[in-house]
Design a protein around this motif. Structure first.
Motif, short mmCIF file in Angstrom:
data_model
loop_
_atom_site.label_atom_id
_atom_site.label_comp_id
_atom_site.label_asym_id
_atom_site.label_seq_id
_atom_site.Cartn_x
_atom_site.Cartn_y
_atom_site.Cartn_z
N ARG A 1 17.34 -23.40 -78.10
CA ARG A 1 17.21 -22.38 -79.25
C ARG A 1 17.43 -20.97 -78.44
O ARG A 1 16.70 -20.65 -77.72
CB ARG A 1 16.18 -22.59 -80.23
N HIS A 2 18.49 -20.27 -79.31
CA HIS A 2 18.60 -19.10 -78.54
C HIS A 2 17.59 -18.28 -78.88
O HIS A 2 17.13 -17.90 -79.87
CB HIS A 2 20.10 -18.42 -79.27
N PRO A 3 16.81 -17.29 -77.87
CA PRO A 3 15.55 -16.55 -78.14
C PRO A 3 15.66 -15.56 -79.29
O PRO A 3 14.84 -15.16 -79.84
CB PRO A 3 15.45 -16.09 -76.85
N GLU A 4 17.01 -15.12 -79.49
CA GLU A 4 17.29 -13.94 -80.36
C GLU A 4 17.85 -14.44 -81.67
O GLU A 4 17.31 -14.10 -82.86
CB GLU A 4 18.05 -12.61 -79.63
N ARG A 5 19.09 -15.15 -81.65
CA ARG A 5 19.72 -15.39 -82.69
C ARG A 5 19.12 -16.83 -83.45
O ARG A 5 19.40 -17.26 -84.65
CB ARG A 5 21.18 -15.68 -82.27
N ARG A 6 18.55 -17.62 -82.59
CA ARG A 6 17.58 -18.73 -83.07
C ARG A 6 18.51 -19.77 -83.48
O ARG A 6 18.14 -20.91 -84.16
CB ARG A 6 16.66 -18.49 -84.30
N VAL A 7 19.81 -19.94 -82.72
CA VAL A 7 20.91 -20.80 -83.10
C VAL A 7 20.41 -21.87 -82.26
O VAL A 7 20.06 -21.51 -80.99
CB VAL A 7 22.39 -20.22 -82.87
N ILE A 8 20.82 -23.19 -82.55
CA ILE A 8 20.59 -24.37 -81.74
C ILE A 8 21.83 -24.56 -80.60
O ILE A 8 22.94 -24.67 -81.30
CB ILE A 8 20.24 -25.45 -82.42
N TYR A 9 21.77 -24.83 -79.72
CA TYR A 9 22.76 -25.22 -78.90
C TYR A 9 22.52 -26.52 -78.15
O TYR A 9 21.47 -26.89 -77.72
CB TYR A 9 23.15 -24.29 -77.68
N ASP A 10 23.61 -27.31 -77.61
CA ASP A 10 23.44 -28.23 -76.89
C ASP A 10 23.84 -28.10 -75.56
O ASP A 10 24.95 -27.82 -74.99
CB ASP A 10 24.33 -29.38 -77.43
N ALA A 11 22.72 -27.63 -74.60
CA ALA A 11 23.00 -26.96 -73.38
C ALA A 11 24.04 -27.95 -72.49
O ALA A 11 24.64 -27.35 -71.57
CB ALA A 11 21.79 -26.81 -72.49
N TYR A 12 24.03 -29.31 -72.48
CA TYR A 12 24.74 -29.91 -71.79
C TYR A 12 26.18 -29.97 -72.05
O TYR A 12 27.06 -30.21 -71.08
CB TYR A 12 24.16 -31.46 -71.68
N ASP A 13 26.64 -29.53 -73.43
CA ASP A 13 28.05 -29.42 -73.74
C ASP A 13 28.48 -28.03 -73.77
O ASP A 13 29.76 -27.74 -74.10
CB ASP A 13 28.17 -30.11 -75.15
N SER A 14 27.47 -27.05 -73.91
CA SER A 14 28.04 -25.60 -74.20
C SER A 14 28.02 -24.75 -72.89
O SER A 14 28.23 -23.48 -73.04
CB SER A 14 26.72 -24.98 -75.34
#
Length: 366
Positions: A219-232
Motif C-alpha cells: 500500500r502506498h504510504p500517502e495515496r493508500r493505493v494498493i500495488y502488486d510490487a512484483y508486477d509494478s
C-alpha cells in the motif's frame, strides 16, 4: 404432469471455489502450526533464547500442557500482541475477544519474561514472525495440480462458458504460479501492477479474489493505493523506496473483515457471487473463518438447489457438527476425503458436479 414455473434468476456463476491453507500443502507450503515450527527453528539457529522461552510460555499456557506441539501461528501472534499492549491498553475478558486468563491477570512467569512490562520482547517476536512469513510461504514442490481447477467447467457442457471464480484465503502465490506455468489466463484485480477492481469483471478468464491479501501487495504510504510490487516495479509512477516489502495481508488479528479497501469490497463481491452460484467447492478450507462461513451458510440456506462440495483429508458428514454459520444440508453437501492434489488431478469433483447437474435438470422438468 403439468410443468411447474420457476421464478428465479439463472445463476451467473456455475462454480465458485474456496481455497484454504490445505490447498497449498502439497506444494510445500506449511499450514499454521507448521509456520510456528519454522519460526522455532529459525530462532534456535539464531540462539534467540529469550524469544524461544517466551514462545514456549505462550504455547504451554494456551494448551495447558507443557511440551505440547506448536500452536497455530496466528493464535500465537495474536496472544503476543495482547501481551505487548496489556499495560498500555488494559484488557478484560468481558470486553475482549476471549483472552487467555494469563493475559489479563498477573502471572509470575510472565513478569519474569517481561519484567519492565513494556512489551518490547513481544513486539520483537511479531517482527521476526512477519519477516519470516514471505520466506516460509514459498512453494518448494510442484504447483501444477492447482491449474486443474480450470477443468471444473467441463462438467457443464450445456451452460454458457464461464471460467471458475476462485476465492482464496491464502497469502502464497502457488495458484498464480500454477496458472502461469499452464498458460491459463487469470486476474487478481491488478493491471500493470496497479489495483483495478474492474479487472475482476471479466468472465472469460479465471478471477482470483484474495480475501485476506497477498504476498507482494503493498500500500502506498500517502495515496493508500494498493500495488502488486512484483508486477509494478517497472512502472514509472511507482517509487520503490526500499527492497523490503510490507506485505498487505490480514494476518494474526481477531477480526478479518476489514473496513479498508480493497478488502471490504472483496468480501462484498464474495457474498454476491456466492449467492448467485450453483455450486460451491471448498478445497483445503477448514471452515474456521466466521465471515466466510456466514457467506456460504446464507447462500446455501437461501437456494434449495445450491450444492456444496468440500475436499479435505478429514472430510466427512460430521465436519460441520461444530461449525457456526453453516447449516448442514446432507442431501446437498458432498464431502470428498482426500488431499487437494490427488482430488484435483482425478475426476471425483467433476463426477459429483455432473451428478448434481443431471439431478437439477431432471427437477426442472417437473
Amino acid at each position: 404432469m403439468r410443468k411447474k414455473r420457476h421464478v428465479h434468476l439463472e445463476p451467473s456463476f456455475p462454480v465458485v471455489v474456496f481455497l484454504g491453507a490445505g490447498a497449498s500443502v502439497e506444494a510445500g507450503v506449511p499450514v499454521s502450526t507448521g509456520i510456528t515450527r519454522h519460526l522455532l527453528e529459525e530462532l534456535e539457529k539464531e540462539s534467540e533464547t529469550e524469544l524461544l522461552r517466551m514462545i514456549q510460555f505462550i504455547c504451554d499456557k494456551l494448551t495447558s500442557n507443557s511440551g505440547s506441539p506448536p500452536v497455530d501461528i496466528e493464535l500465537l501472534l495474536r496472544t503476543a500482541t495482547y501481551l505487548a499492549d496489556r499495560n498500555a491498553d488494559p484488557l478484560t475478558e468481558s470486553n475482549a475477544n476471549p483472552l487467555p486468563k494469563f493475559v489479563v491477570s498477573w502471572c509470575a512467569e510472565l513478569a519474569a519474561i517481561d519484567p519492565g512490562g513494556d512489551g518490547v520482547l513481544f513486539r520483537r517476536l511479531l517482527r521476526e514472525a512477519k519477516a519470516l512469513l514471505p520466506r516460509v510461504l514459498q512453494p518448494n514442490k510442484s504447483v501444477k495440480y492447482l491449474s486443474e481447477i480450470n477443468r471444473l467447467m467441463n462438467a457443464f457442457p450445456k451452460r454458457k462458458r464461464f471460467a471458475p471464480v476462485i476465492f482464496t484465503l491464502n497469502y502464497d502465490l502457488c495458484l498464480e504460479q500454477s496458472l502461469n506455468d499452464a498458460n491459463i489466463k487469470f486476474t487478481t484485480g491488478f493491471e500493470k501492477g496497479v489495483w483495478r477492481p474492474d479487472a475482476l469483471a471479466n468472465p472469460g478468464i479465471i478471477r482470483i479474489f484474495k480475501l485476506h491479501g497477498s504476498l507482494g501487495w503493498v500500500r502506498h504510504p500517502e495515496r493508500r493505493v494498493i500495488y502488486d510490487a512484483y508486477d509494478s516495479v517497472q512502472s514509472d509512477e511507482i517509487l520503490v523506496e526500499s527492497p523490503e516489502i510490507n506485505h498487505e495481508i490480514i494476518f494474526a488479528i481477531d477480526n478479518k473483515l476489514q473496513a479498508s479497501q480493497p478488502f471490504l469490497w472483496l468480501f462484498q463481491q464474495c457474498a454476491e457471487i456466492v449467492m448467485r452460484s450453483s455450486y460451491i467447492i471448498c478445497i483445503g478450507y477448514s471452515f474456521r473463518d466466521a465471515h466466510v462461513n456466514e457467506i456460504i451458510g446464507q447462500a446455501m440456506a437461501s437456494d434449495p438447489a445450491k450444492h456444496l462440495i468440500f475436499v479435505s483429508p478429514s472430510a466427512s458428514k460430521h465436519t460441520f457438527d461444530n461449525v457456526r454459520g453453516i447449516t448442514f444440508f446432507p442431501e446437498r453437501v458432498v464431502p470428498i476425503k482426500g488431499r487437494a492434489a490427488r482430488v484435483l488431478l482425478g475426476s471425483r469433483i467433476q463426477t459429483e458436479l455432473e451428478k448434481a447437474e443431471r439431478k437439477h435438470g431432471a427437477d426442472e422438468l417437473f
